[in-house]
Design an enzyme around this catalytic site. Structure first.
Site, short mmCIF file in Angstrom:
data_model
loop_
_atom_site.label_atom_id
_atom_site.label_comp_id
_atom_site.label_asym_id
_atom_site.label_seq_id
_atom_site.Cartn_x
_atom_site.Cartn_y
_atom_site.Cartn_z
CG ASP A 139 48.44 43.66 34.39
OD1 ASP A 139 48.80 44.19 35.45
OD2 ASP A 139 49.23 43.20 33.55
CG ASP A 186 55.56 42.82 36.79
OD1 ASP A 186 54.88 41.79 36.93
OD2 ASP A 186 55.25 43.77 36.07
C1 DGJ Z 1 52.79 43.82 34.15
C2 DGJ Z 1 52.17 44.52 35.32
O1 DGJ Z 1 51.11 43.79 35.79
C3 DGJ Z 1 51.79 45.93 34.90
O2 DGJ Z 1 51.10 46.57 35.93
C4 DGJ Z 1 53.04 46.67 34.53
O3 DGJ Z 1 53.86 46.83 35.66
C5 DGJ Z 1 53.78 45.92 33.43
N1 DGJ Z 1 54.00 44.54 33.76
C6 DGJ Z 1 55.09 46.55 33.15
O4 DGJ Z 1 55.80 45.86 32.22
#
Ligand code: DGJ
Length: 694
Positions: free
Chosen positions: A498, A441
């Site tokens: 997301d 991430d």
């Molecule tokens: C942002 C990501 O896009 C989510 O899917 C998740 O992994 C969160 N971060 C976790 O903090």
């Protein structure tokens, strides 16, 4: 004297020419030219006339337009010498290295300080041209801007298509009319960014998804890019892509652009999509085991967030496996004292409060269920409230008074000690545990853009990949904030967004298919009530939208009713039964006559089978579904077409529409020219049609 070079594949030719030893210019780019085309004549024919109000000769629109040759638009290079004075080179031809599908051109400036080199190659199978540029200097220089080799844009084009976005709203298509002057897009966030995906499609007049001419561009770099699409006063048009300006912060003697991927298509926007999809899938992404089918994912983020509890996670894993999941991904919250998003980033050690015996009990349980195990990291980031920051406050990038993003700072990836630390900590977790997948991430933008940061990230990923060659990596940055061919040369999947809202995903996936194939595009079935939009969506629609790409689940499976679980099991089983051929298929965006319907056709290699996903994102203006024209079928062959999910027809679909009662045999000509007439349906539903060549 005129020097000419050409690169060809079966559908396009790119002709470059250098006159009077000047920098080369693209003098032709479009449909394939005859082998015996006289390139010198073509170059002379390409020149434009001179009239009142013009210079006495028109400066070339070269691969690196030069201010010193009175070029009236944006230059391809802006550079300063060690004392900060603008350096204005005038390049002259030095040498060429021309092979069948490759070309390297070298030029040196008259002052003898700078050497400019342009690299071109053409892929005869994918039809993608790769182009990059580099500058070498005899003395340290400050780079402001260096464009990858500059391409002309067609004048028989009324608009350009580029992509904006935001968190939970990636890949929004913008259509902007060409007009005098520049369209300038620059991403200064230090990552590829949601805001400005580094891609551009230039359709010629009348082009649609399925027909007409179009040109496609993508800049493969994860540190933020600059794009200039400019129409000069004389009508000529240029497209420049490069790193965002001024992100080389130190003087140096060598600078290089990333690769610009470009192609001409003679069969619509789909010609660009297919070229990008195949090139990415077959040339760029390096799967550790290419024969391994993409496993169905389960990701626990939206089920538990930071609240990790071993018995609960075990139960969730068991339910996910029962639904068909094959890989369990443990998301944020397993390390340090990470109870929320204010703390512990960079403390990459298993939290003994949540996992007193380490990760092994959970991993063993997951393996016992027949799934592999993946884990989340955010290596480039640090919280002030972390042990690592307390020990190394100087590792953070940016000033103490910087604005935080998600309560966190970035680490300075240019520092070797930071990269070594991360290599060791991340590597230890991977070495101590049986892990086959990392979700990587990157949740904040940088305090200021810096190319050294991106190079540092690439270096760390490359080192980890060579130490753990069987581990696959997913590129995530608050969803789709780091999606480009540069990162995808080092990773294997992207977390597109997301947003698990199937209505939003339907559109995003469809637009992203202009660049991304199915195998790299993660898509998960979210909770019944979407966490980021509040929308309540039926399980059928959620499941089929996820089945369009690399399928996974992200809801808490304990919320599923028996009926929902059964639907999900069935759609997942369908996906598994079809994923082998779908992994190699081309995703073709269909020209839907109904704006409420977003439809695409996945066509198997060789054309023997296809599946159409026709998603109804909202209620249509007219009552009856409009026929949906398919594409790239063989006109004089028959196809057996069948509605995969005809049981989903609602009671309000009262007629005896033929597809509802069974398969039909129809010619490619009919399917492409009239189109497929689907039964009536509710909004937020998907029809899935399977087709087989007879
Ligand atoms: C942002 C990501 O896009 C989510 O899917 C998740 O992994 C969160 N971060 C976790 O903090």
């Amino acid at each position: 004297m005129i020097r000419c070079w050409r690169l060809d594949d079966s559908r396009q030719s790119l002709v470059l020419a250098s006159q009077k030893d000047h920098l080369a210019e693209v003098v032709y780019w479009g449909p394939r030219l005859p082998d015996d085309e006289q390139l010198e004549t073509l170059t002379r024919a390409h020149s434009i006339d001179v009239t009142g109000g013009m210079l006495d000769t028109n400066p070339e629109l070269s691969i690196c337009p030069e201010a010193t040759r009175t070029f009236p638009g944006q230059p391809g290079l802006v550079i300063r010498d060690g004392a900060g004075r603008p350096y204005l080179p005038k390049f002259c031809f030095v040498e060429d290295q021309a092979e069948k599908d490759r070309l390297i051109l070298t030029f040196r400036d008259q002052g003898g300080v700078l050497t400019y080199r342009a690299y071109f190659s053409i892929d005869p199978d994918t039809h993608v041209i790769e182009a990059r540029a580099e500058i070498e200097s005899t003395q340290p220089m400050y780079l402001h801007w260096l464009a990858a080799p500059v391409f002309p844009a067609p004048q028989l084009s009324d608009e350009m298509i580029d992509f904006a976005g935001r968190w939970c709203g990636e890949f929004q298509m913008n259509r902007t009319a060409w007009s005098a002057g520049i369209r300038y897009r620059e991403n200064r966030t230090g990552r590829t960014g949601h805001e400005h995906f580094p891609g551009l499609i230039v359709p010629c007049r009348g082009a649609t998804n399925a027909s007409g001419q179009a040109y496609g561009f993508h800049y493969g770099w994860s540190g933020g890019h600059r794009m200039v699409a400019e129409e000069l006063p004389d009508g000529r048009r240029q497209v420049q892509f490069g790193h965002a300006t001024r992100i080389e912060t130190e003087p140096a003697t060598r600078f290089a652009t990333a690769t610009l991927f470009a192609m001409f298509s003679d069969d619509g926007l789909n010609g660009c999509s297919v070229a990008f999809q195949r090139h990415l899938r077959d040339r760029i992404v390096q799967f550790p085991d290419p024969a391994r089918p993409r496993p169905v994912h389960y990701n626990c983020w939206e089920a538990v967030y930071f609240d990790h509890n071993l018995p609960e996670l075990k139960e969730i894993a068991a339910r996910a496996a029962d639904l068909g999941a094959e890989r369990f991904v443990l998301d944020d919250g397993w390390f340090g004292e990470r109870d929320d998003d204010t703390r512990a980033l960079s403390d990459w050690e298993v939290d003994p409060r949540k996992y007193p015996d380490g990760l092994t009990p959970l991993i063993d349980h997951v393996h016992g269920l027949g799934m592999t195990f993946g884990i989340w990291f955010e290596p480039e980031m640090i919280n002030a409230d972390s042990n690592v920051f307390r020990a190394h406050p100087d590792w953070a990038l940016g000033g103490e008074d910087q604005i935080l993003g998600r309560q966190q700072m970035a680490l300075n990836m240019a520092l070797p000690e930071v990269r070594n630390f991360l290599f060791e900590r991340v590597g230890k977790v991977l070495a101590d545990n049986d892990i086959d997948y990392v979700k990587w991430d990157h949740n904040r933008v940088l305090p200021m853009p810096d190319a050294a940061q991106t190079r540092g990230s690439y270096d760390l990923i490359d080192r980890l990949r060579s130490a753990f060659p069987t581990v696959e990596i997913e590129s995530c940055a608050s969803g789709g904030g780091r999606i480009d061919f540069g990162i995808l040369g080092r990773t294997h999947r992207v977390w597109l967004s997301d947003s698990n809202d199937a209505v939003e995903r339907l559109r995003m996936q469809h637009n992203a298919a202009l660049f991304l194939p199915m195998v790299v595009t993660g898509s998960h079935v979210g909770p019944r009530t979407c966490h980021t939009s509040g929308r309540i969506i039926d399980i059928r629609f959620r499941a089929w939208v996820a089945a369009q790409r690399h399928m996974g689940f992200e809801m808490d499976p304990r919320e599923l009713t028996a009926d929902e679980a059964q639907v999900l099991r069935q759609v997942t089983a369908w996906w598994k039964a079809n994923r082998d051929w779908m992994a190699g298929a081309d995703i073709l965006r269909l020209d839907s006559a109904d704006p409420a319907v977003i439809a695409e056709q996945h066509l198997a290699q060789g054309g023997g089978q296809f599946v159409v996903f026709a998603g109804k994102s909202q209620t249509s203006a007219q009552i009856s579904p409009r026929p949906l024209r398919l594409t790239r079928l063989t006109a004089d062959r028959n196809y057996r077409v069948e509605l995969v999910n005809r049981a989903d027809a609602p009671g309000l679909s009262r007629g005896d529409q033929a597809l509802k009662s069974g398969p039909l045999v129809l010619s490619g000509a009919y399917l492409m020219n009239n189109g497929l007439t689907l039964p009536w349906s509710f909004p937020e539903t998907m029809w899935v049609v399977k087709g087989e060549l007879l």
